[in-house]
Motif scaffolding. Structure first.
Motif, PDB file in Angstrom:
ATOM      1  N   ASN A 199      46.297  48.105  52.586  1.00  0.00           N
ATOM      2  CA  ASN A 199      46.216  47.393  53.866  1.00  0.00           C
ATOM      3  C   ASN A 199      45.053  46.404  53.881  1.00  0.00           C
ATOM      4  O   ASN A 199      45.130  45.338  54.501  1.00  0.00           O
ATOM      5  CB  ASN A 199      46.099  48.391  55.024  1.00  0.00           C
ATOM      6  N   LEU A 203      45.117  42.333  54.536  1.00  0.00           N
ATOM      7  CA  LEU A 203      44.193  41.683  55.461  1.00  0.00           C
ATOM      8  C   LEU A 203      43.415  40.568  54.766  1.00  0.00           C
ATOM      9  O   LEU A 203      43.294  39.452  55.295  1.00  0.00           O
ATOM     10  CB  LEU A 203      43.239  42.727  56.042  1.00  0.00           C
ATOM     11  N   ASN A 204      42.908  40.869  53.570  1.00  0.00           N
ATOM     12  CA  ASN A 204      42.145  39.870  52.823  1.00  0.00           C
ATOM     13  C   ASN A 204      43.019  38.676  52.451  1.00  0.00           C
ATOM     14  O   ASN A 204      42.584  37.517  52.528  1.00  0.00           O
ATOM     15  CB  ASN A 204      41.570  40.517  51.560  1.00  0.00           C
ATOM     16  N   PRO A 262      36.623  41.048  55.522  1.00  0.00           N
ATOM     17  CA  PRO A 262      37.237  41.738  54.384  1.00  0.00           C
ATOM     18  C   PRO A 262      36.232  42.254  53.371  1.00  0.00           C
ATOM     19  O   PRO A 262      36.407  43.347  52.820  1.00  0.00           O
ATOM     20  CB  PRO A 262      38.156  40.669  53.779  1.00  0.00           C
ATOM     21  N   THR A 340      37.960  43.063  64.403  1.00  0.00           N
ATOM     22  CA  THR A 340      38.180  43.834  63.174  1.00  0.00           C
ATOM     23  C   THR A 340      39.006  45.100  63.409  1.00  0.00           C
ATOM     24  O   THR A 340      39.964  45.362  62.664  1.00  0.00           O
ATOM     25  CB  THR A 340      36.834  44.189  62.521  1.00  0.00           C
ATOM     26  N   MET A 343      42.639  44.100  63.798  1.00  0.00           N
ATOM     27  CA  MET A 343      43.232  43.649  62.556  1.00  0.00           C
ATOM     28  C   MET A 343      43.559  44.813  61.631  1.00  0.00           C
ATOM     29  O   MET A 343      44.586  44.826  60.953  1.00  0.00           O
ATOM     30  CB  MET A 343      42.283  42.658  61.852  1.00  0.00           C
ATOM     31  N   LEU A 344      42.678  45.810  61.594  1.00  0.00           N
ATOM     32  CA  LEU A 344      42.945  46.991  60.769  1.00  0.00           C
ATOM     33  C   LEU A 344      44.175  47.739  61.257  1.00  0.00           C
ATOM     34  O   LEU A 344      44.982  48.234  60.478  1.00  0.00           O
ATOM     35  CB  LEU A 344      41.728  47.921  60.795  1.00  0.00           C
ATOM     36  N   THR A 347      47.392  45.860  60.143  1.00  0.00           N
ATOM     37  CA  THR A 347      47.723  45.878  58.728  1.00  0.00           C
ATOM     38  C   THR A 347      47.916  47.282  58.168  1.00  0.00           C
ATOM     39  O   THR A 347      48.360  47.431  57.031  1.00  0.00           O
ATOM     40  CB  THR A 347      46.622  45.182  57.911  1.00  0.00           C
TER      41      THR A 347
END
Length: 348
Positions: A199, A203-204, A262, A340, A343-344, A347
């Motif tokens: 994941n 994201l990266n 990231p 953040t 976003m985590l 993903t």
């Protein structure tokens, strides 16, 4: 280029990537990668310039080699296991060959030599497609196989890419080659964490595509291909100069910008996996990349062009192209760090 031909080529790019995304049979996936490669070659050679022809030839030979190696690995695995399904990669030799083939396709060290030279021979828009869209299909395969690949080989490729990406960009004056080495370094971060937290790789990859798109669009807006040509940005547009400065710092991974997210999460995950030595090496070698980002920032904002100007200056005409994509990508590149946790969640 004829609009109809351009539409067909861009549609083929999307079709090839989509086939690779949804495929589970090795021949189906290989066909999607081949469609992807064949669709971008006319876009690369449309300039009819010797450097573009050279870049296209190098790209074709490299991708053909990687595709042949990938097909050989899939065939070998089917011969040994009797399965063509991508998730039935039980043979370690085939898994190693597939990792090497995909590393060659996306430009991971030590198979990175083609990427800076190819990117230098292309215009900025085609270089943008090569640096962003063309990474999606190989990463789709890597993400499906993440639990079957050798983590030590992935870590080796990743750390080598981070070192080469930082070291190779130090002495460059061509912006496209600097962005190529930046791409190699970012790909290294994605590959290192692929086995442990896919994941974070997703994201990266999303943030890398966003930040790289922003930089290519900014350089394309000013028609800048060399470091010396961006010294005039301050006099042309102070606002866009500020956006360029902050996006470069975000690519370097400085807080409180999006690019820090990231790197922070990947180092945290590597520490949880008791991989403190690779995490330390990655954190230290990132300083090499940060140096040439800071050099670009210095050239963009703190220097003035020499007088008299030794190269052709462009007219300051009113821009006719839409800047909506640039505004969106630049905003995401700068302001996403507070989100953040969200976003985590998206993903994971």
């Amino acid at each position: 280029m004829n609009p109809l031909v351009l539409t067909i080529l861009l549609s083929s790019l999307g079709l090839g990537t989509t086939i690779t995304f949804i495929g589970s049979h090795w021949l189906f996936i290989w066909m999607g990668l081949e469609i992807n490669t064949m669709a971008i070659i006319p876009l690369m050679i449309q300039q009819q310039h010797p450097r573009a022809v050279e870049a296209t030839t190098k790209y074709f030979l490299t991708q053909a080699t990687a595709s042949a190696l990938l097909l050989f690995a899939g065939t070998t695995n089917a011969w040994i296991t009797g399965q063509w399904n991508i998730t039935e990669m039980m043979n370690p030799v085939s898994a190693t060959l597939i990792t090497t083939a995909l590393a060659l396709k996306i430009g991971l060290a030590p198979m990175h030599f083609w990427l800076p030279e190819v990117l230098r021979g292309l215009n900025l828009i085609t270089g943008l497609i090569l640096s962003t869209w063309q990474k999606l299909a190989p990463f789709a395969i890597l993400l499906q196989l993440n639990h079957l690949l050798n983590p030590h080989l992935l870590t080796l490729f990743g750390i080598l890419s981070i070192i080469v990406g930082g070291w190779g960009g130090l002495n460059q004056t061509q912006l496209r080659k600097i962005l190529a080495y930046s791409s190699i370094a970012h790909l290294g971060w994605m590959i290192v964490i692929l086995h442990y937290a896919p994941n974070l790789t997703i994201l990266n990859l999303m943030l890398y595509i966003t930040m790289t798109t922003s930089m290519f669009l900014l350089f394309n807006m000013f028609n800048s291909t060399k470091i010396i040509s961006i010294a005039l940005l301050t006099t042309k547009s102070p606002l866009l100069t500020t956006i360029t400065l902050t996006t470069l710092l975000s690519l370097g991974g400085l807080p409180p910008l999006t690019g820090f997210m990231p790197k922070w999460l990947i180092l945290q995950e590597l520490t949880k996996q008791n991989l403190t030595i690779p995490a330390t090496i990655m954190a230290l070698t990132t300083l090499l990349s940060l140096f040439f980002y800071l050099r670009l920032c210095y050239t963009t904002t703190l220097t003035l062009s020499p007088n008299p100007i030794t190269y052709m200056s462009t007219w300051r005409t009113k821009p006719t192209q839409s800047n909506l994509i640039l505004v969106l990508t630049a905003s995401i590149s700068l302001l996403l760090l507070p989100l953040t946790p969200c976003m985590l969640t998206l993903t994971s």
